[in-house]
Enzyme design. Sequence first.
Site, PDB file in Angstrom:
ATOM      1  N   ARG A 169      16.939  85.207 -15.402  1.00  0.00           N
ATOM      2  CA  ARG A 169      16.860  85.619 -16.806  1.00  0.00           C
ATOM      3  C   ARG A 169      15.402  85.920 -17.192  1.00  0.00           C
ATOM      4  O   ARG A 169      15.124  86.841 -17.962  1.00  0.00           O
ATOM      5  CB  ARG A 169      17.433  84.479 -17.668  1.00  0.00           C
TER       6      ARG A 169
ATOM      7  N   ASN B 227      11.933  72.078 -21.291  1.00  0.00           N
ATOM      8  CA  ASN B 227      13.334  72.389 -20.974  1.00  0.00           C
ATOM      9  C   ASN B 227      13.561  73.787 -20.397  1.00  0.00           C
ATOM     10  O   ASN B 227      14.525  74.003 -19.678  1.00  0.00           O
ATOM     11  CB  ASN B 227      14.252  72.109 -22.174  1.00  0.00           C
ATOM     12  N   TYR B 228      12.669  74.722 -20.708  1.00  0.00           N
ATOM     13  CA  TYR B 228      12.715  76.060 -20.084  1.00  0.00           C
ATOM     14  C   TYR B 228      11.280  76.445 -19.717  1.00  0.00           C
ATOM     15  O   TYR B 228      10.713  77.370 -20.308  1.00  0.00           O
ATOM     16  CB  TYR B 228      13.325  77.102 -21.038  1.00  0.00           C
TER      17      TYR B 228
ATOM     18  N   LYS C 105      -0.650  76.899 -20.793  1.00  0.00           N
ATOM     19  CA  LYS C 105      -0.706  75.457 -20.544  1.00  0.00           C
ATOM     20  C   LYS C 105       0.766  75.047 -20.420  1.00  0.00           C
ATOM     21  O   LYS C 105       1.482  74.915 -21.419  1.00  0.00           O
ATOM     22  CB  LYS C 105      -1.432  74.790 -21.698  1.00  0.00           C
TER      23      LYS C 105
ATOM     24  N   GLY D  45       8.334  70.307 -29.754  1.00  0.00           N
ATOM     25  CA  GLY D  45       8.813  69.469 -30.845  1.00  0.00           C
ATOM     26  C   GLY D  45       7.790  69.335 -31.961  1.00  0.00           C
ATOM     27  O   GLY D  45       7.041  70.283 -32.269  1.00  0.00           O
TER      28      GLY D  45
ATOM     29  N   THR E 124       4.986  68.154 -32.083  1.00  0.00           N
ATOM     30  CA  THR E 124       3.609  68.481 -31.705  1.00  0.00           C
ATOM     31  C   THR E 124       3.194  69.794 -32.374  1.00  0.00           C
ATOM     32  O   THR E 124       2.037  69.960 -32.776  1.00  0.00           O
ATOM     33  CB  THR E 124       3.527  68.691 -30.164  1.00  0.00           C
ATOM     34  N   GLY E 125       4.154  70.704 -32.489  1.00  0.00           N
ATOM     35  CA  GLY E 125       3.870  72.021 -33.077  1.00  0.00           C
ATOM     36  C   GLY E 125       3.445  71.911 -34.530  1.00  0.00           C
ATOM     37  O   GLY E 125       2.605  72.688 -35.001  1.00  0.00           O
TER      38      GLY E 125
ATOM     39  N   GLU F  71       7.942  77.699 -32.323  1.00  0.00           N
ATOM     40  CA  GLU F  71       9.388  77.526 -32.167  1.00  0.00           C
ATOM     41  C   GLU F  71       9.607  76.047 -31.914  1.00  0.00           C
ATOM     42  O   GLU F  71       9.308  75.544 -30.832  1.00  0.00           O
ATOM     43  CB  GLU F  71       9.898  78.358 -30.985  1.00  0.00           C
TER      44      GLU F  71
ATOM     45  N   CYS G  60      17.007  73.445 -27.491  1.00  0.00           N
ATOM     46  CA  CYS G  60      16.660  73.500 -28.915  1.00  0.00           C
ATOM     47  C   CYS G  60      17.868  73.924 -29.730  1.00  0.00           C
ATOM     48  O   CYS G  60      18.082  73.450 -30.830  1.00  0.00           O
ATOM     49  CB  CYS G  60      15.495  74.446 -29.137  1.00  0.00           C
TER      50      CYS G  60
ATOM     51  N   GLU H 248      17.109  64.586 -33.826  1.00  0.00           N
ATOM     52  CA  GLU H 248      17.460  65.395 -32.661  1.00  0.00           C
ATOM     53  C   GLU H 248      17.471  64.489 -31.432  1.00  0.00           C
ATOM     54  O   GLU H 248      16.396  64.068 -30.983  1.00  0.00           O
ATOM     55  CB  GLU H 248      16.357  66.459 -32.534  1.00  0.00           C
TER      56      GLU H 248
HETATM   57  P1  NAP Z   1       6.686  68.623 -26.841  1.00  0.00           P
HETATM   58  O1  NAP Z   1       6.572  67.203 -26.487  1.00  0.00           O
HETATM   59  O2  NAP Z   1       6.346  69.052 -28.220  1.00  0.00           O
HETATM   60  O3  NAP Z   1       5.797  69.422 -25.779  1.00  0.00           O
HETATM   61  C1  NAP Z   1       5.739  70.818 -25.792  1.00  0.00           C
HETATM   62  C2  NAP Z   1       4.476  71.279 -25.116  1.00  0.00           C
HETATM   63  O4  NAP Z   1       3.344  70.834 -25.869  1.00  0.00           O
HETATM   64  C3  NAP Z   1       4.275  70.726 -23.713  1.00  0.00           C
HETATM   65  O5  NAP Z   1       3.719  71.739 -22.926  1.00  0.00           O
HETATM   66  C4  NAP Z   1       3.280  69.592 -23.931  1.00  0.00           C
HETATM   67  O6  NAP Z   1       2.517  69.287 -22.784  1.00  0.00           O
HETATM   68  C5  NAP Z   1       2.416  70.225 -24.997  1.00  0.00           C
HETATM   69  N1  NAP Z   1       1.581  69.279 -25.772  1.00  0.00           N
HETATM   70  C6  NAP Z   1       1.733  67.955 -25.944  1.00  0.00           C
HETATM   71  N2  NAP Z   1       0.754  67.479 -26.752  1.00  0.00           N
HETATM   72  C7  NAP Z   1      -0.010  68.541 -27.097  1.00  0.00           C
HETATM   73  C8  NAP Z   1      -1.150  68.698 -27.922  1.00  0.00           C
HETATM   74  N3  NAP Z   1      -1.715  67.689 -28.562  1.00  0.00           N
HETATM   75  N4  NAP Z   1      -1.672  69.937 -28.047  1.00  0.00           N
HETATM   76  C9  NAP Z   1      -1.113  70.984 -27.424  1.00  0.00           C
HETATM   77  N5  NAP Z   1      -0.027  70.898 -26.629  1.00  0.00           N
HETATM   78  C10 NAP Z   1       0.521  69.688 -26.481  1.00  0.00           C
HETATM   79  O7  NAP Z   1       8.185  69.156 -26.580  1.00  0.00           O
HETATM   80  P2  NAP Z   1       9.082  68.937 -25.291  1.00  0.00           P
HETATM   81  O8  NAP Z   1       9.514  67.503 -25.229  1.00  0.00           O
HETATM   82  O9  NAP Z   1       8.445  69.545 -24.104  1.00  0.00           O
HETATM   83  O10 NAP Z   1      10.351  69.856 -25.660  1.00  0.00           O
HETATM   84  C11 NAP Z   1      11.385  69.399 -26.474  1.00  0.00           C
HETATM   85  C12 NAP Z   1      11.251  69.927 -27.879  1.00  0.00           C
HETATM   86  O11 NAP Z   1      11.101  71.331 -27.852  1.00  0.00           O
HETATM   87  C13 NAP Z   1      12.500  69.678 -28.710  1.00  0.00           C
HETATM   88  O12 NAP Z   1      12.131  69.251 -29.983  1.00  0.00           O
HETATM   89  C14 NAP Z   1      13.165  71.046 -28.764  1.00  0.00           C
HETATM   90  O13 NAP Z   1      14.017  71.229 -29.863  1.00  0.00           O
HETATM   91  C15 NAP Z   1      11.986  71.938 -28.777  1.00  0.00           C
HETATM   92  N6  NAP Z   1      12.332  73.276 -28.325  1.00  0.00           N
HETATM   93  C16 NAP Z   1      12.339  74.289 -29.247  1.00  0.00           C
HETATM   94  C17 NAP Z   1      12.688  75.563 -28.873  1.00  0.00           C
HETATM   95  C18 NAP Z   1      12.687  76.673 -29.869  1.00  0.00           C
HETATM   96  O14 NAP Z   1      12.560  77.818 -29.446  1.00  0.00           O
HETATM   97  N7  NAP Z   1      12.805  76.413 -31.157  1.00  0.00           N
HETATM   98  C19 NAP Z   1      13.029  75.835 -27.548  1.00  0.00           C
HETATM   99  C20 NAP Z   1      13.019  74.776 -26.638  1.00  0.00           C
HETATM  100  C21 NAP Z   1      12.653  73.509 -27.045  1.00  0.00           C
HETATM  101  P3  NAP Z   1       2.827  67.959 -21.923  1.00  0.00           P
HETATM  102  O15 NAP Z   1       4.164  68.183 -21.304  1.00  0.00           O
HETATM  103  O16 NAP Z   1       1.726  67.930 -20.941  1.00  0.00           O
HETATM  104  O17 NAP Z   1       2.814  66.821 -22.878  1.00  0.00           O
END
Ligand code: NAP
Length: 496
Positions: free
Chosen positions: A116, A169-170, A192, A246, A248-249, A264, A298, A391
Site C-alpha cells: 500500500r 502502528n503504521y 524521525k 497521540g 504528544t502531538g 493527525e 487511529c 482510547e
Molecule cells: P506517540 O506516542 O504520540 O508517538 C508518535 C511519534 O512521536 C513516535 O515517533 C514517537 O517516537 C514520537 N515522539 C514521542 N515523544 C516525542 C516528542 N517529545 N517530540 C517529538 N516526537 C515524539 O503515538 P504512538 O503510540 O506511536 O501511536 C499511537 C497514537 O497515534 C494513537 O493515539 C493513535 O490514535 C494515533 N494515530 C493517529 C493517526 C491519525 O492519522 N489520526 C494514525 C495512527 C495513529 P518514539 O516512538 O521514539 O517515542
Amino acid sequence: MAGTGAFADIFEEGIYKYYSEGEWKKSSSGKSVAIVNPTTRKTHYKVQACTQEEVNKVMDTAKIAQKAWAKTPLWKRAELLHKAAAILKEHKAPIAECLVKEIAKPAKDAVTEVVRSGDLISYCAEEGVRLLGQGTLLTSDSFPGNERSKYCLVSKIPLGVILAIPPFNYPVNLAVSKIAPALIAGNSLVLKPPTQGAVAALHMVHCFHLAGFPKGLISCITGKGSEIGDFLTMHPGVNCISFTGGDTGVAISKKAGMVPLQMELGGKDACIVLEDADLDLVASNIIKGGFSYSGQRCTAVKVVLVMESVADTLVEKVNAKVAKLKVGPPEDDCDITPVVSESSANFIEGLVTDAKQKGATFCQEYKREGNLIWPLLLDNVRPDMRIAWEEPFGPVLPVVRINSVEEGIHHCNASNFGLQGCIFTRDINKAMLISDAMETGTVQINSAPARGPDHFPFQGLRDSGIGSQGVTNSINMMTKIKSTVINLPTPSYTMG
Ligand code: NAP
C-alpha cells in the site's frame, strides 16, 4: 531477510545505522536504543541513539539539498518516486518481517502495509505532476475599482525542510504518506521514525536511497522521541512538521514555532447503530473496525452506540464473531496479536478494571498473557466509565446503549476527539442528517471508519488534529502559494 542482501549497508555490529548525507552511519553517541519484540518481550533490534550535533548536521544538509531539488524538473522528481515505489514493493518481504517483529503486526497485514505504501508513493508522484504543473491566473478587473491592468500568476512553491514523525502502528505507510508529498513538492525531508517500527522505516528509507535520490534530501534520525523529540520539533531548520501520533502531538503544537503543522492524532471513533440497520453488516464491521490489528488503529471503532431495541441482537452477533477470532503470535497471522508494549497493555488493563468496578457487563472473560490481550466486548458501558471516552488502543470495545439518535450524537460530540465516526441505517436521509450533526473529520455511512483509500481527505477535529491529509491535501499543505503580478502600463482586455 532484514538487514541482509540489499539491506546489508544499513546494519553493523548488531545495530541499525541512521541515514545522513546519503550515507548509513553510526552515531557518535556510542549509544543505542533497544526495540523490544512485543511477542517475546525481548530486545529484537537496536538502533542508533542520535545526538543533537547529528540532528544539526542533517538539518544543514537538508537545507542545501532542498535548494537543488527545487530546481529539479517535476517529471524527474516523479520518476524517482516511481522508482522508489517499485524498489519498496520488490523488497516487501524483509520490511514486512520487521513489522512483524517490531510491532507484532499480523504477517499478511504487514505485507499489505508495504505494498500500500508503494502504491501511495506512485499515486503521489502522479497527482503531484498534475497538481503542481498548473497554477492560476487572476485579473484585476474583477475587484471593484480596478481596470484590467494587473495579471496575477499564482503557483505553488516548496516550504523547505519537512520534519516527519509517524507513529508505531503504521511506521512505513504513515512515513511515506509524508515523504512522498514532501518530495514531489520540492521539499527535503527529515524522518524521525517511531522507536517501535524504526527498523522497518530504515529499510524503507534504504529503498529511497537505492532509487538514487540526491544526498541529504532524505535523512533518518533514530532515537527515543522523549529524548530527541523536542530538539527536532523546535529546531530552527524545520519549515513544517507533519506528525501522526497521540497526545504528544498536542504538546508539539504548543511548542512548535511559526511553521505549518499537520497533526493527525488520536480518535474515539463512534459507531452509531439505528433500529433499521442491517445487524449482520454492523457486526462484521465492528469486528473489522474494532479488532483489526488488535484495535491499534487511529480509526478503529472505539465505542459502539446502539439503540436499546436492537442492542441484545447486535451484541449476540458480535460475540459470535469474537469467539472466532484467532489469538496468538503475528507470525501465525493471528487476528489478535500482542499489543505494542507492556505499558500499553497495562493502560488497557486499567480501563478494563475501571469498567469492571463500575459495573460493565463482560461478554468474555478478561484474559492477558504478557502483552497479549484476548478480545473483549464490554456491554452496558455508562458515561462514568473511563472506557466510554478514552482510547484503549487495544482489543477491548465498549458498547453504550442509547435510547435516541440525539443521545448517540451527543456522546460522539462530547468526546475530546473528532477523527471519524460511522452510522448504520438503511435510511440514507437519516444518515445524512446524523452525519451533518456529527462533529468529526469524516463520517462513514454503513461501513467502519477507515483512513484509506489514501487519496481521500483525512482529518480530525478538536484533539484529533490540525489540517488534512490525503495525497492532494498533503501536497498542498507542504507548499506555499507564490504570486507574481504583471503590472501593465495601460488596461488590456481580451480581444480588445
Ligand atoms: P506517540 O506516542 O504520540 O508517538 C508518535 C511519534 O512521536 C513516535 O515517533 C514517537 O517516537 C514520537 N515522539 C514521542 N515523544 C516525542 C516528542 N517529545 N517530540 C517529538 N516526537 C515524539 O503515538 P504512538 O503510540 O506511536 O501511536 C499511537 C497514537 O497515534 C494513537 O493515539 C493513535 O490514535 C494515533 N494515530 C493517529 C493517526 C491519525 O492519522 N489520526 C494514525 C495512527 C495513529 P518514539 O516512538 O521514539 O517515542
